[in-house]
Design a protein around this motif. Structure first.
Motif, short mmCIF file in Angstrom:
data_model
loop_
_atom_site.label_atom_id
_atom_site.label_comp_id
_atom_site.label_asym_id
_atom_site.label_seq_id
_atom_site.Cartn_x
_atom_site.Cartn_y
_atom_site.Cartn_z
N ILE A 146 38.87 7.89 -60.29
CA ILE A 146 39.94 7.12 -60.94
C ILE A 146 41.31 7.60 -60.48
O ILE A 146 41.55 8.79 -60.32
CB ILE A 146 39.81 7.25 -62.48
N GLU A 147 42.20 6.62 -60.25
CA GLU A 147 43.57 6.93 -59.86
C GLU A 147 44.54 6.33 -60.89
O GLU A 147 44.24 5.31 -61.50
CB GLU A 147 43.88 6.35 -58.48
N GLU A 148 45.68 6.97 -61.05
CA GLU A 148 46.69 6.49 -61.99
C GLU A 148 47.83 5.85 -61.23
O GLU A 148 48.34 6.40 -60.25
CB GLU A 148 47.19 7.66 -62.84
N ASN A 149 48.25 4.64 -61.66
CA ASN A 149 49.35 3.97 -60.99
C ASN A 149 50.69 4.33 -61.64
O ASN A 149 50.75 5.13 -62.58
CB ASN A 149 49.14 2.45 -60.96
N GLU A 150 51.77 3.71 -61.18
CA GLU A 150 53.11 4.04 -61.65
C GLU A 150 53.30 3.70 -63.12
O GLU A 150 54.12 4.31 -63.82
CB GLU A 150 54.15 3.30 -60.81
N GLU A 151 52.55 2.72 -63.61
CA GLU A 151 52.66 2.34 -65.03
C GLU A 151 51.81 3.20 -65.94
O GLU A 151 51.76 2.99 -67.15
CB GLU A 151 52.25 0.86 -65.21
N GLY A 152 51.10 4.18 -65.36
CA GLY A 152 50.26 5.06 -66.15
C GLY A 152 48.87 4.52 -66.41
O GLY A 152 48.10 5.12 -67.16
N GLU A 153 48.54 3.38 -65.78
CA GLU A 153 47.19 2.82 -65.94
C GLU A 153 46.21 3.58 -65.04
O GLU A 153 46.53 3.92 -63.91
CB GLU A 153 47.19 1.34 -65.56
N LYS A 154 45.04 3.80 -65.57
CA LYS A 154 43.99 4.47 -64.80
C LYS A 154 43.09 3.41 -64.17
O LYS A 154 42.44 2.63 -64.86
CB LYS A 154 43.18 5.40 -65.70
N LEU A 155 43.07 3.39 -62.85
CA LEU A 155 42.37 2.35 -62.10
C LEU A 155 41.18 2.91 -61.33
O LEU A 155 41.18 4.08 -60.93
CB LEU A 155 43.34 1.69 -61.11
N LEU A 156 40.19 2.05 -61.11
CA LEU A 156 39.05 2.39 -60.24
C LEU A 156 39.23 1.60 -58.95
O LEU A 156 38.97 0.40 -58.89
CB LEU A 156 37.73 2.02 -60.91
N PRO A 157 39.70 2.24 -57.87
CA PRO A 157 39.98 1.52 -56.61
C PRO A 157 38.69 1.09 -55.91
O PRO A 157 37.75 1.87 -55.77
CB PRO A 157 40.74 2.55 -55.77
N SER A 158 38.68 -0.14 -55.44
CA SER A 158 37.50 -0.65 -54.74
C SER A 158 37.28 0.11 -53.44
O SER A 158 36.14 0.41 -53.06
CB SER A 158 37.67 -2.14 -54.44
N GLU A 159 38.36 0.45 -52.75
CA GLU A 159 38.25 1.13 -51.46
C GLU A 159 37.56 2.48 -51.61
O GLU A 159 36.78 2.91 -50.75
CB GLU A 159 39.65 1.30 -50.87
N LYS A 160 37.85 3.16 -52.69
CA LYS A 160 37.26 4.47 -52.94
C LYS A 160 35.75 4.37 -53.18
O LYS A 160 34.96 5.21 -52.76
CB LYS A 160 37.93 5.11 -54.15
N VAL A 161 35.36 3.30 -53.86
CA VAL A 161 33.94 3.10 -54.17
C VAL A 161 33.16 2.78 -52.89
O VAL A 161 32.05 3.30 -52.67
CB VAL A 161 33.77 1.97 -55.22
N VAL A 162 33.71 1.93 -52.03
CA VAL A 162 33.04 1.61 -50.76
C VAL A 162 32.89 2.86 -49.91
O VAL A 162 31.85 3.08 -49.28
CB VAL A 162 33.80 0.51 -50.00
N GLU A 163 33.92 3.69 -49.89
CA GLU A 163 33.86 4.93 -49.12
C GLU A 163 32.80 5.88 -49.69
O GLU A 163 32.10 6.57 -48.93
CB GLU A 163 35.24 5.61 -49.12
N PHE A 164 32.68 5.90 -51.01
CA PHE A 164 31.62 6.71 -51.64
C PHE A 164 30.25 6.28 -51.12
O PHE A 164 29.42 7.11 -50.75
CB PHE A 164 31.68 6.56 -53.16
N TRP A 165 30.01 4.97 -51.09
CA TRP A 165 28.72 4.47 -50.65
C TRP A 165 28.50 4.68 -49.16
O TRP A 165 27.38 4.95 -48.73
CB TRP A 165 28.57 2.98 -51.00
N ARG A 166 29.55 4.58 -48.38
CA ARG A 166 29.40 4.82 -46.94
C ARG A 166 28.95 6.25 -46.69
O ARG A 166 28.03 6.50 -45.91
CB ARG A 166 30.73 4.54 -46.23
N LYS A 167 29.57 7.22 -47.38
CA LYS A 167 29.18 8.63 -47.22
C LYS A 167 27.79 8.88 -47.79
O LYS A 167 27.01 9.67 -47.24
CB LYS A 167 30.21 9.53 -47.91
N PHE A 168 27.48 8.18 -48.88
CA PHE A 168 26.15 8.32 -49.49
C PHE A 168 25.07 7.87 -48.50
O PHE A 168 24.05 8.54 -48.33
CB PHE A 168 26.09 7.47 -50.77
N LEU A 169 25.30 6.74 -47.83
CA LEU A 169 24.32 6.21 -46.89
C LEU A 169 24.18 7.09 -45.66
O LEU A 169 23.09 7.18 -45.07
CB LEU A 169 24.72 4.79 -46.47
#
Length: 727
Positions: A146-169
């Motif tokens: 999870i990353e936090e943006n300038e408004e203080g919202e905690k986001l789950l970036p799609s790019e980070k998830v795809v990279e997780f799966w690429r390394k997993f594979l």
């Protein structure tokens, strides 16, 4: 409903509307026999749902794996890849915070502000750090995703998830080593080779598998609800299909809008399971139109403009066309007209850069595409050329039947073309295919259950037990056709019994062993109707290993006996190109094409694993030393068992029958193993020169692709024996 477009043929061909209908029937019949049919799609649905069900059981009912795209729909071309969506537990998304109030784990709000229609950012709504997600369990804590943006919202970036799966594979081990990986849209793509040709039908063929990560909605998106409400005014899809769709989840997948500045943190709303169900509802002609459209894209559009259009766009076009065409018009004789309608719709969509998503109708699939007017104009011209030459272009898309050459040799004369189709093509493509439907349906249904069995041969006893218990729960298996479920369940029971037979071989209490073995034989008999032949041969295999030779011989004779003059089976495996097995006069013969008699049964390939070495006859023990799992044609195996059971004076005659079966299997990737079996039979009767010829023929079939081949070990055994005899 809109009126169907009329074909205006090219003047120089002088093809009338009635003649176009006749050619359409030929095209449709050819596709039914070689490329696509409702029979195939129905069987594929059973196979895919079963694969997903068994995977869920293997993952302790926590992780789900859904198949998507053409390979799951039964509409694949030779270039099609396999798409998979992984859905883990304890992470959900919603549009309304109230929908996520009672959800266990982590919940994200889909924030569509500043995003194009169909996309959104995932803002953390609720989180329970005590509940581990798939990320936590694979070395990447949820808090680090999870990353936090300038408004203080905690986001789950799609790019980070795809990279997780690429390394997993990258860390996965396959039969050919770790895969190469890259990102492909919402997917982490793993590129491997198909070592045995089971999937790509080519040994060493490149196998690309796309893995997307999906997060399920707590409640159906508004656009989905609206689409379902509106369906009441349309004939297609049917109410039964809509009822099934209502029970299916919707997801977000990890890919952003390429035109957005926030693409790396955006997710796309996906109706993969809904769309898959829609394709599974297609009739023959709808499937033929869809597959032809995809093939035209691959053959005539992508070589010139490779990036702008995808198979998904073709699917969307046919969805819209099906919705706006009367059901009675989806007939074989109208295939060319229907295909032309789809091309005209596609052409118009390109012209105005507007192709609406079929379910989320506020979303334009052409947004951000074809920004270069020159590319748009070129696509329109290519499609115009396809429409003008639609007959020959469509013929060039047909697999295994060369209609294009027949058309060329007929100089565009339809009656001459029809006559040549009757005379020049072995398959019955000029008459109604309904006489072949029963055989085709059996073939695909049998192939679907057999492919599941190929996976299950490697299951351990504990997992087989889980499968057995799950199959007994009718509430969990209601989506499967009964015959398909029964065949899969019988194989699981048979496999479990064979494992127990192997375990009994290690016992020393003969009295206990014999009693237990009798009970196991009863169990195997009860489950031998996996198909017409292989189930019975598994029982004979067990009888031989316990030296019950008389009973084994009697059962083998039963397999080769028939009250009919000739009994025919539909062959579903990969070890022969012949689709028919005929049993007559105490032998088995393979025949090209599908049988057309009534009351047919199917025959599967035999499937063995290396752990079966103690169970199998001598020739196959060598195969267990070099392969994790392997196939043997049922006719070859049945004739081999008859050789083992025959008396000395009958052995050579039975080996001759076996030799014929091996020759009939030529032309596949698996026949080298049959030559090994034949060679070993010659070796045992001391025809060493013939054994050597068989082993040499086997080695020649695998020398180029480098597959492990037991013929090397058998040849060494042969040479050692010859040397001992000389000395």
């Amino acid at each position: 409903m809109q009126e169907s477009f009329r074909i205006y043929p090219r003047p120089e061909l002088q093809v009338s509307d009635e003649e176009v209908k006749k050619v359409s029937e030929i095209l449709s019949n050819s596709m039914f026999l070689t490329m696509a049919s409702a029979c195939k799609t129905k069987a594929k649905k059973n196979e895919i749902l079963m694969q997903e069900f068994l995977y869920f059981l293997r993952q302790k009912q926590l992780l789900r794996r859904y198949f998507g795209g053409s390979a799951a729909e039964g509409t694949e071309l030779s270039t099609s890849d396999t798409d998979k969506m992984i859905v883990g537990p304890y992470i959900h998304v919603c549009f309304n915070p109230k929908d996520g109030e009672n959800v266990t784990g982590h919940t994200f709000l889909v924030d569509t502000r500043d995003s194009s229609q169909g996309y959104g950012k995932l803002v953390l709504l609720t989180s329970d750090s005590s509940i581990l997600t798939i990320f936590d369990k694979n070395g990447c804590p949820m808090k680090d995703m999870i990353e936090e943006n300038e408004e203080g919202e905690k986001l789950l970036p799609s790019e980070k998830v795809v990279e997780f799966w690429r390394k997993f594979l990258e860390k996965r081990q396959t039969a050919t080593g770790p895969p190469k990986t890259h990102q492909h849209g919402p997917c982490a793509t793993a590129v491997t080779k198909d070592p045995s040709g089971y999937i790509k039908k080519e040994v060493g063929g490149v196998l690309e598998q796309d893995f997307a990560h999906g997060l399920p909605f707590c409640r159906m998106p508004f656009e989905g609800e609206e689409w379902l409400r509106e369906r009441e005014n349309f004939i297609w899809p049917s109410m039964n299909t809509l009822e099934r769709i209502k029970m299916l989840d919707c997801h977000v997948v990890a890919v952003g809008d390429k035109t957005s500045q926030h693409s790396s943190i955006e997710w796309r709303i996906s109706y993969l399971l809904w769309e898959r169900e829609l394709v599974w509802s297609f009739n023959d002609v709808q499937l033929h139109c869809f597959v032809l459209l995809k093939s035209l894209l691959k053959k005539f559009i992508h070589p010139i403009v490779p990036e702008e259009l995808s198979s998904y766009h073709m699917k969307t076009v046919v969805f819209w066309e099906f919705e706006n065409t009367t059901e009675s018009f989806w007939r074989r004789e109208n295939l060319i007209t229907l295909l032309r309608n789809c091309l005209l719709r596609l052409q118009k969509s390109i012209k105005y850069l507007d192709l609406k998503h079929f379910i989320d109708r506020s979303r334009n699939l052409f947004l951000g595409r074809m920004v270069d007017p020159g590319i748009k104009d070129e696509l329109i011209e290519i499609i115009e050329d396809i429409i003008k030459n639609i007959l020959v272009k469509s013929m060039q898309c047909i697999d295994d039947i060369d209609l294009a050459t027949t058309w060329q040799n007929s100089h565009g004369n339809v009656e001459e073309f029809l006559q040549k189709c009757r005379n020049d093509h072995k398959r019955n493509i000029t008459t109604d295919v309904e006489e072949s439907r029963h055989s085709v349906e059996l073939y695909y249904n049998g192939q679907a259950s057999w492919l599941i069995n190929v996976d299950n041969v490697l299951a351990n006893p504990g997992m087989l037990n889980k499968y057995q218990k799950a199959f007994e729960d009718k509430t969990r298996t209601k989506d499967f056709d009964e015959d398909f479920l029964q065949s899969v369940a019988m194989y699981v029971n048979m496999r479990s019994a064979l494992i127990q037979v192997k375990e009994m071989l290690q016992l020393k209490n003969d009295a206990v062993t014999d009693e237990h073995f009798k009970k196991l034989v009863i169990t195997m008999n009860e489950n031998s109707d996996i198909d017409a032949i292989s189930g019975k041969l598994y029982v004979v295999t067990a009888l031989l290993v316990f030296d019950k030779r008389d009973e084994a011989s009697s059962r083998i004779k039963g397999i080769f006996s028939s009250s009919e003059s000739c009994r025919k089976y539909v062959y579903t495996g990969l070890c022969s190109t012949c689709k028919t097995i005929e049993v007559a006069r105490q032998t088995m013969v393979q025949v090209k094409g599908f049988p057309k008699t009534e009351n047919l049964l199917v025959a599967h390939d035999m499937i063995f694993a290396k752990e079966d070495i103690s169970l199998l006859p001598a020739a196959l023990k060598f195969e267990c030393l070099v392969d994790r799992a392997f196939l043997v044609h049922p006719a070859v195996y049945a004739l081999y068992l008859r050789v083992l059971c025959s008396k000395l004076d009958e052995k050579m005659k039975n080996i001759d029958h076996l030799k014929r079966a091996v020759i009939e299997c030529e032309g596949t990737n698996h026949n080298y193993r049959h030559f090994n079996i034949l060679g070993y039979c010659y070796y045992e009767v001391r025809y060493f020169d013939l054994a050597y010829e068989c082993y040499s023929a086997s080695i020649s079939q695998t020398a180029q692709d480098g597959r492990p081949n037991a013929a090397i070990l058998m040849l060494l055994t042969l040479l050692f024996t010859v040397r001992e005899n000389i000395m």
